[in-house]
Design a protein around this motif. Structure first.
Motif, short mmCIF file in Angstrom:
data_model
loop_
_atom_site.label_atom_id
_atom_site.label_comp_id
_atom_site.label_asym_id
_atom_site.label_seq_id
_atom_site.Cartn_x
_atom_site.Cartn_y
_atom_site.Cartn_z
N ASN B 60 0.84 -1.09 -0.07
CA ASN B 60 0.02 -0.16 0.08
C ASN B 60 0.72 1.31 0.01
N ILE B 276 -3.55 5.19 -6.93
CA ILE B 276 -3.44 6.44 -5.98
C ILE B 276 -4.67 6.36 -5.13
N GLN B 278 -7.03 3.97 -4.34
CA GLN B 278 -7.00 2.90 -3.44
C GLN B 278 -5.68 2.34 -2.74
N GLN B 279 -4.79 3.06 -3.13
CA GLN B 279 -3.56 3.15 -2.51
C GLN B 279 -3.03 1.43 -2.77
N LYS B 280 -3.39 0.90 -3.82
CA LYS B 280 -2.74 -0.33 -4.05
C LYS B 280 -1.69 -0.32 -4.98
#
Lengths: 429, 311
Positions: B60, B276, B278-280
């Motif tokens: 993440n 960006i 979902q920060q995956k």
């Protein structure tokens, strides 16, 4: 000769590197003498930003050795930039946060400063355990809220009186009847900015809160149950029945909250909206005459659902707070103490920022009867549920938002929504 | 003549004094190229290889890389229907540009390039104007135009077709992509038109005069003079159009972020939402690698086939 050339090569690289990095060098002065605090917030509005500037100036006056650098960014830009600085491992000293899943991710990676001892033993004001809980992760406190409220049904008294309601509907089936009557009378029953997705997810979450109560949610999160369980599927089905009545304003799937949804309410064109404590302020700002509907606006808890395990006093909500970055100097704790003191909170809630204070005693300064009602609902809540899009990790939150939007668009069934949320949660855990 | 031969001939003719880069001048050579080497390494090569590295992790963006996934990120993307829809949308934009936008711009350029009357210049400026706006401003303007209740289009329908029940083109999964496609056409049409007009005005008038004296008809002139001499301009506009279509993002983002229900998503919007929003970062990197490979394959094809033809 060769040696010399490689020396020059090395020097030239060194020179270029120095040139690149000399621009990005920002030294922080620490120690007893001079302290600089980096403070990030997102109240970019012309009337709101000066409130924070004023509070920071007051604090700097009382503590001449402290300098507070304020960075103000628009909501979406704030989130993107914060993510970037977090990934580089250099958080601001104190910054705006909603607590919950996003904050938990930061805490898990050691990017936040633990202020548990200070808050428990040495704080200037009293803040309830519920609101503090939103800013805690694994029993450690990383920040504090200055505003904590609930989502509820805001309604236009005049419009529902037109179809015979002097009191707002108290149960879901009464509410559905009211929606049908409004629709028949040619009034837009509900304002919704589903282009932003989160306004619509409130409906699904609130129905789940009313149907399953705290137990259903805890079971799903702790994996003794699941988001595919009956209360979440049923929440989707009840919502689908509402959606099928076409109660929203035209083009609601691409409408936004701040202009379209709040504007429809503020201009008296829609009867209901499901929104948080900020609703009156945003409606006023979005209305054509800049005044909103004033006294005609009422607030009531989300209707009770017949046969549901949840009570009408259970509240879904959340608020705004400030969290400390891992490198925050000690003075930052004093600054947070100052901001969450009764006097500062009174200043904040009577300013254009508004909201509902968390420091006990500051609520005396509240004047809006609707906000007093929200505050009463929140303080009496037996079960307080933070909005899912903040409580859940960002990846799961995105699926909740996408899936509920698909339910509103009619491209996903209630069962598929529940299954998608459950799968996303399973993947993430 | 390809580039290599050309360089060789330059080298043999000693147009560049090669001794300059030998012996005691070598340090100067290194000094001169160091800035670009460092900048390209730091801002292009390093990020590209880093992305490749991240793409095999679940991450993440915070803390250490520990959760090694192998090719599972890629498997997840290829089994995601949303990815194929986004890729399909990007593909449609590419094909739409080649099949409609470029030929129409070319035909219009044929009509207006030989005419410098004031009217034509105004006309040309109007077509070029949308290209000057930034993508975000274009997206915002068209969001207003398409707006379900306050938009210009809604007003148009109210006045001329009161029974049409217009609910906003960006509000329905069925119409959102078409609405975006129209704006893509509107915005970039003028850019290609100007490239063609400039190219055509660079062709000496004498060729046309000579052809006409020899009795050539309009289609002969087009086939044997205009098209061959316009080749560099056509190649350039084709390249911009394809790479630009694959990378299109800002405008779509401004017009509702590819929603409702992902119907208007393009490949890069899909990438941005995962990496960006979902920060995956691991999964997002894998998507970036796929888009990068698509661009790379196109670029190689372009260099080999389209550019070689020139020789």
């Amino acid at each position: 000769m060769h040696k010399k050339s490689s020396l020059i090569f090395a020097l030239s690289i060194l020179f270029s590197v120095l040139l690149i990095f000399s621009c990005g060098q920002g030294a922080k002065t620490k120690g007893d003498e001079k302290v600089t605090i980096e403070f990030w917030h997102l109240d970019i509005d012309d009337t709101m930003a000066p409130v924070w500037e004023g509070l920071a100036a007051d604090f700097m006056k009382a503590n001449p050795n402290v300098t507070i650098n304020i960075t103000v960014l628009e909501n979406e830009a704030f989130k993107s930039k914060l993510t970037t600085v977090m990934q580089s491992g250099d958080p601001p000293d104190i910054f705006r946060s909603w607590g919950g899943g996003v904050m938990n991710d930061f805490a898990k990676s050691g990017l936040l400063r633990d202020i548990t001892d200070e808050v428990k033993n040495n704080w200037s004001s009293k803040i309830g355990a519920g609101p503090i809980g939103v800013y805690s992760y694994k029993d450690k406190i990383y920040g504090l809220p200055y505003d904590m409220g609930g989502v509820g049904m805001w309604y236009n008294k005049e419009l529902i009186a037109k179809v015979g309601y002097n009191e707002p509907p108290k149960t879901w089936s009464e509410f559905i009847d009211c929606v049908k009557k409004l629709k028949a009378a040619g009034v837009t029953p509900i304002a919704l900015g589903e282009g932003d997705k989160w306004p619509g997810h409130f409906w699904w979450v609130y129905l789940a809160v009313r149907l399953g109560g705290k137990e259903a949610f805890d079971a799903a999160v702790e994996r003794t149950g699941s988001f595919k369980s009956e209360s979440f599927v049923k929440a989707g089905q009840l919502l689908k029945e509402l959606i099928d009545l076409k109660p929203f304003q035209e083009g609601f799937l691409s409408a936004n909250y701040g202009g379209d949804q709040a504007g429809a309410m503020g201009n008296g064109k829609a009867a209901f909206e499901l929104m948080g404590q900020w609703a009156p302020a945003v409606e006023t700002a979005a209305s054509e005459d800049g005044k909103g509907i004033g006294d005609k606006l009422g607030f009531m808890p989300f209707p009770a659902v017949e046969g549901g395990a949840g009570k009408i006093t259970d509240v879904m909500g959340g608020g705004n707070g400030l969290v400390l970055g891992k490198n925050a100097p000690d003075a930052t704790i004093d600054f947070l103490k100052f901001l969450t003191s009764v006097e500062s909170q009174k200043k904040i809630i009577t300013s254009p920022i508004g909201g509902i204070p968390t420091a006990l005693g500051a609520e005396e300064a509240m004047t809006d009867p609707n906000l007093i009602a929200v505050n009463k609902a929140v303080s009496q809540a037996g079960y307080f549920q933070l909005y899912y899009d903040q409580y859940l990790p960002p990846a799961v939150a995105a699926v909740v938002l996408d899936s509920t939007q698909a339910l509103f668009a009619g491209t996903m069934t209630p069962e598929a929504v529940a299954a998608a949320v459950d799968k996303a949660y399973e993947d993430e855990m | 003549m390809n580039l290599e031969n050309r360089l060789k001939s330059v080298y043999n003719k000693k147009i560049i004094n090669t001794s300059f880069f030998k012996g005691n001048q070598l340090p100067v050579f290194w000094l001169l190229i160091a800035p670009s080497v460092i900048l390209i390494t730091a801002f292009i090569l390093y990020p590209v290889f880093n992305t490749l590295f991240y793409s095999v992790y679940k991450w993440n963006g915070f803390g250490p890389l520990v959760d090694f996934q192998g090719f599972r990120n890629f498997e997840r993307i290829f089994s995601d229907q949303r990815f194929w829809n986004a890729l399909k949308n990007s593909g449609i934009i590419v094909i739409f540009s080649i099949v409609f936008q470029l030929p129409i711009a070319f035909m219009l350029a044929l009509i207006i390039s030989r005419n410098n009357s004031k009217g034509i210049i105004v006309f040309r400026t109007i077509f070029f104007l949308p290209f000057i706006f930034s993508e975000i401003i274009t997206g915002t303007i068209w969001t207003f135009i398409y707006h379900p209740t306050n938009g210009v289009l809604n007003y148009f329908f109210e006045v001329f077709f009161p029974n049409a029940n217009y609910t906003g083109l960006l509000s329905s999964p069925d119409t959102v992509f078409g609405a975006i496609l129209f704006v893509v056409f509107w915005k970039y049409f003028g850019f290609h038109l100007i490239i063609y007009v400039a190219g055509m005005q660079g062709i000496p008038k004498e060729y046309y005069e000579a052809a006409r004296i020899d009795g050539a008809k309009a289609h002969h002139i087009l086939r044997h003079i205009t098209l061959p001499l316009m080749k560099p301009a056509l190649q350039m506009s084709l390249f911009f159009s394809i790479i630009g279509s694959i990378q299109i993002f800002d405008m779509v983002w401004a017009m509702g972020q590819g929603d409702p229900v992902h119907a208007g998503e393009t490949a890069v919007v899909y990438l941005f939402k995962f990496a960006i929003k979902q920060q995956k970062l691991g999964l997002g990197s894998a998507i970036a690698i796929i888009i990068f490979l698509i661009c790379l394959v196109f670029n190689i094809f372009y260099q080999k086939v389209i550019n070689e033809e020139k020789a």
